[in-house]
Design a protein around this motif. Structure first.
Motif, PDB file in Angstrom:
ATOM      1  N   ARG A   1       0.952  -0.983  -0.253  1.00 22.57           N
ATOM      2  CA  ARG A   1      -0.231   0.325  -0.027  1.00 22.57           C
ATOM      3  C   ARG A   1       1.029   1.283  -0.477  1.00 22.57           C
ATOM      4  N   VAL A   2       0.272   1.953  -0.778  1.00 21.10           N
ATOM      5  CA  VAL A   2       0.716   3.581  -1.341  1.00 21.10           C
ATOM      6  C   VAL A   2       0.352   5.030  -0.787  1.00 21.10           C
ATOM      7  N   THR A   3       0.842   5.823  -0.443  1.00 19.07           N
ATOM      8  CA  THR A   3      -0.327   7.024  -0.346  1.00 19.07           C
ATOM      9  C   THR A   3       0.430   8.064  -0.662  1.00 19.07           C
ATOM     10  N   TRP A   4       0.302   7.791  -2.102  1.00 20.24           N
ATOM     11  CA  TRP A   4      -0.404   9.819  -2.278  1.00 20.24           C
ATOM     12  C   TRP A   4      -0.343  10.799  -1.520  1.00 20.24           C
ATOM     13  N   GLY A   5      -0.846  11.468  -0.883  1.00 24.30           N
ATOM     14  CA  GLY A   5      -1.082  12.485  -0.044  1.00 24.30           C
ATOM     15  C   GLY A   5      -2.418  12.384   0.247  1.00 24.30           C
ATOM     16  N   THR A   6      -2.341  14.018   0.380  1.00 18.42           N
ATOM     17  CA  THR A   6      -4.146  14.524   0.913  1.00 18.42           C
ATOM     18  C   THR A   6      -4.815  15.312  -0.041  1.00 18.42           C
ATOM     19  N   ILE A   7      -5.943  15.066  -0.284  1.00 21.08           N
ATOM     20  CA  ILE A   7      -7.183  16.265  -1.426  1.00 21.08           C
ATOM     21  C   ILE A   7      -8.103  16.529  -0.417  1.00 21.08           C
ATOM     22  N   GLU A   8      -8.583  17.236  -0.279  1.00 23.34           N
ATOM     23  CA  GLU A   8      -9.515  18.148   1.074  1.00 23.34           C
ATOM     24  C   GLU A   8      -9.837  16.720   2.495  1.00 23.34           C
ATOM     25  N   ASP A   9      -8.562  16.784   2.539  1.00 27.24           N
ATOM     26  CA  ASP A   9      -8.543  15.774   4.345  1.00 27.24           C
ATOM     27  C   ASP A   9      -9.311  14.667   4.095  1.00 27.24           C
ATOM     28  N   GLN A  10      -8.973  14.191   2.580  1.00 25.73           N
ATOM     29  CA  GLN A  10      -9.020  12.411   2.768  1.00 25.73           C
ATOM     30  C   GLN A  10      -7.460  11.786   2.128  1.00 25.73           C
ATOM     31  N   THR A  11      -6.648  10.943   2.769  1.00 24.81           N
ATOM     32  CA  THR A  11      -5.808  10.165   2.147  1.00 24.81           C
ATOM     33  C   THR A  11      -6.236   9.284   0.616  1.00 24.81           C
ATOM     34  N   ILE A  12      -4.983   9.579  -0.127  1.00 21.23           N
ATOM     35  CA  ILE A  12      -5.738   9.191  -1.142  1.00 21.23           C
ATOM     36  C   ILE A  12      -4.222   8.441  -1.058  1.00 21.23           C
ATOM     37  N   THR A  13      -4.916   6.372  -0.666  1.00 23.76           N
ATOM     38  CA  THR A  13      -3.877   5.446  -1.044  1.00 23.76           C
ATOM     39  C   THR A  13      -4.097   4.761  -2.204  1.00 23.76           C
ATOM     40  N   PHE A  14      -2.986   3.978  -2.581  1.00 21.17           N
ATOM     41  CA  PHE A  14      -2.904   2.790  -3.410  1.00 21.17           C
ATOM     42  C   PHE A  14      -2.752   1.057  -3.154  1.00 21.17           C
ATOM     43  N   PRO A  15      -2.887   0.287  -3.498  1.00 16.48           N
ATOM     44  CA  PRO A  15      -3.905   0.177  -4.191  1.00 16.48           C
ATOM     45  C   PRO A  15      -5.561   1.237  -4.647  1.00 16.48           C
TER      46      PRO A  15
ATOM     47  N   SER B   1     -16.586   3.956 -22.439  1.00 15.07           N
ATOM     48  CA  SER B   1     -17.654   3.280 -21.248  1.00 15.07           C
ATOM     49  C   SER B   1     -18.339   3.988 -20.625  1.00 15.07           C
ATOM     50  N   LEU B   2     -19.249   4.027 -19.966  1.00 12.71           N
ATOM     51  CA  LEU B   2     -20.170   4.542 -19.236  1.00 12.71           C
ATOM     52  C   LEU B   2     -20.507   4.019 -17.678  1.00 12.71           C
ATOM     53  N   CYS B   3     -19.853   4.808 -16.414  1.00 15.41           N
ATOM     54  CA  CYS B   3     -19.722   4.049 -15.194  1.00 15.41           C
ATOM     55  C   CYS B   3     -20.797   4.953 -13.858  1.00 15.41           C
ATOM     56  N   ASP B   4     -21.039   3.512 -13.418  1.00 12.73           N
ATOM     57  CA  ASP B   4     -22.425   3.962 -12.320  1.00 12.73           C
ATOM     58  C   ASP B   4     -21.531   3.634 -11.404  1.00 12.73           C
ATOM     59  N   TYR B   5     -20.627   4.527 -10.429  1.00 13.67           N
ATOM     60  CA  TYR B   5     -19.665   3.967  -9.395  1.00 13.67           C
ATOM     61  C   TYR B   5     -20.588   3.921  -8.176  1.00 13.67           C
ATOM     62  N   ARG B   6     -20.584   3.089  -6.958  1.00 14.94           N
ATOM     63  CA  ARG B   6     -21.807   2.816  -6.462  1.00 14.94           C
ATOM     64  C   ARG B   6     -20.802   3.302  -5.200  1.00 14.94           C
ATOM     65  N   ASP B   7     -19.730   2.459  -4.973  1.00 12.56           N
ATOM     66  CA  ASP B   7     -19.245   2.104  -3.311  1.00 12.56           C
ATOM     67  C   ASP B   7     -17.933   2.348  -4.400  1.00 12.56           C
ATOM     68  N   ASN B   8     -16.453   3.222  -4.382  1.00 17.91           N
ATOM     69  CA  ASN B   8     -15.290   3.530  -4.326  1.00 17.91           C
ATOM     70  C   ASN B   8     -15.534   4.815  -3.739  1.00 17.91           C
ATOM     71  N   PRO B   9     -14.173   4.779  -3.721  1.00 17.41           N
ATOM     72  CA  PRO B   9     -13.530   5.676  -2.256  1.00 17.41           C
ATOM     73  C   PRO B   9     -13.246   6.976  -2.902  1.00 17.41           C
ATOM     74  N   TRP B  10     -13.469   6.995  -4.254  1.00 20.18           N
ATOM     75  CA  TRP B  10     -13.354   8.759  -4.064  1.00 20.18           C
ATOM     76  C   TRP B  10     -14.652   9.208  -4.753  1.00 20.18           C
TER      77      TRP B  10
END
Length: 233
Positions: free
Chosen positions: A4-18, A62-71
């Motif tokens: 797991r890699v931490t990219w940084g923070t956007i709007e107080d949310q930590t962005i991690t990968f995968p 590609s037409l996507c309806d994201y239901r459960d996405n960290p973003w």
């Protein structure tokens, strides 16, 4: 398991990968279009269109309806082509998405800053009935694209596809590895209905020969995906 890699923070949310997407619905379709018209929509010179036949490119919607996405739980429209980094071998196949409208601000900002994806915020509606789903993309308040597909179902498991999505991040060619479910539920091409409206996006679609019948189409529900942190090429 990937580290797991931490990219940084956007709007107080930590962005991690995968970054794991645990639930989304998607219609994915491909069209044979003139390679020259596709190349005209590809920005910069860091990537090149893959020709699936002489003078023919593969255009992907590609037409996507994201239901459960960290973003966020948002709708997204991907417009792009099979492509590779300029000068790469014929065995290198990925996609370059030249437009990626979304309907929420956080995913727009994160996609821009972290992946270099060309996200902009606009209205995207996903309207469901028991039999079909219609995605409508607005551009400047006017209808640019409407796509209706039947909600076909299958007992076959989705196929996990590993690929790379290409972009420019801070002007530098960039590749984002991802693994995404591709539904095994096949839609008959003749059952896909496209309407092209007005505005810049509609004009670009018209330049590619839209509306047209796709070469293939799938519809899937409760799909999953995993995005890795990308890197310069």
């Amino acid at each position: 398991m990937a580290e797991r890699v931490t990219w940084g923070t956007i709007e107080d949310q930590t962005i991690t990968f995968p970054m794991n997407v645990d639930d989304f619905n998607a219609a994915t379709m491909g069209f044979s279009v003139p390679a020259a018209a596709a190349a005209a929509l590809l920005p910069g010179d860091g990537f090149e269109i893959i020709e699936i036949g002489p003078g023919v490119a593969q255009f992907i919607i590609s037409l996507c309806d994201y239901r459960d996405n960290p973003w966020g739980d948002y709708n997204e429209v991907n417009l792009g082509f099979l492509a590779r980094p300029a000068g790469a071998g014929d065995d290198v196949i990925g996609s370059f998405i030249y437009r990626m409208p979304v309907d929420q601000q956080f995913t727009c900002e994160a996609g821009n800053l972290v992946m270099g994806f060309p996200k902009v915020v606009t209205r995207i509606d996903a309207d469901y009935t028991d039999a079909q789903v219609t995605f409508q993309l607005l551009d400047g308040g006017e209808l640019a694209l409407s796509v209706t597909v039947p909600r076909v179902r299958t007992d076959d498991a989705a196929v996990r596809v590993e690929t790379t999505s290409y972009s420019y991040l801070n002007g530098v060619p960039h590749g984002t590895p991802l693994a995404m479910d591709m539904s095994a539920a096949v839609v008959e091409p003749g059952d896909v209905h496209l309407t092209i409206g007005s505005g810049p996006i509609a004009d670009e679609l018209t330049s590619l020969g839209m509306p047209a019948e796709p070469d293939f189409c799938s519809w899937g529900e409760h799909l999953t995906a995993t995005f890795q942190l990308g890197a310069p090429l």
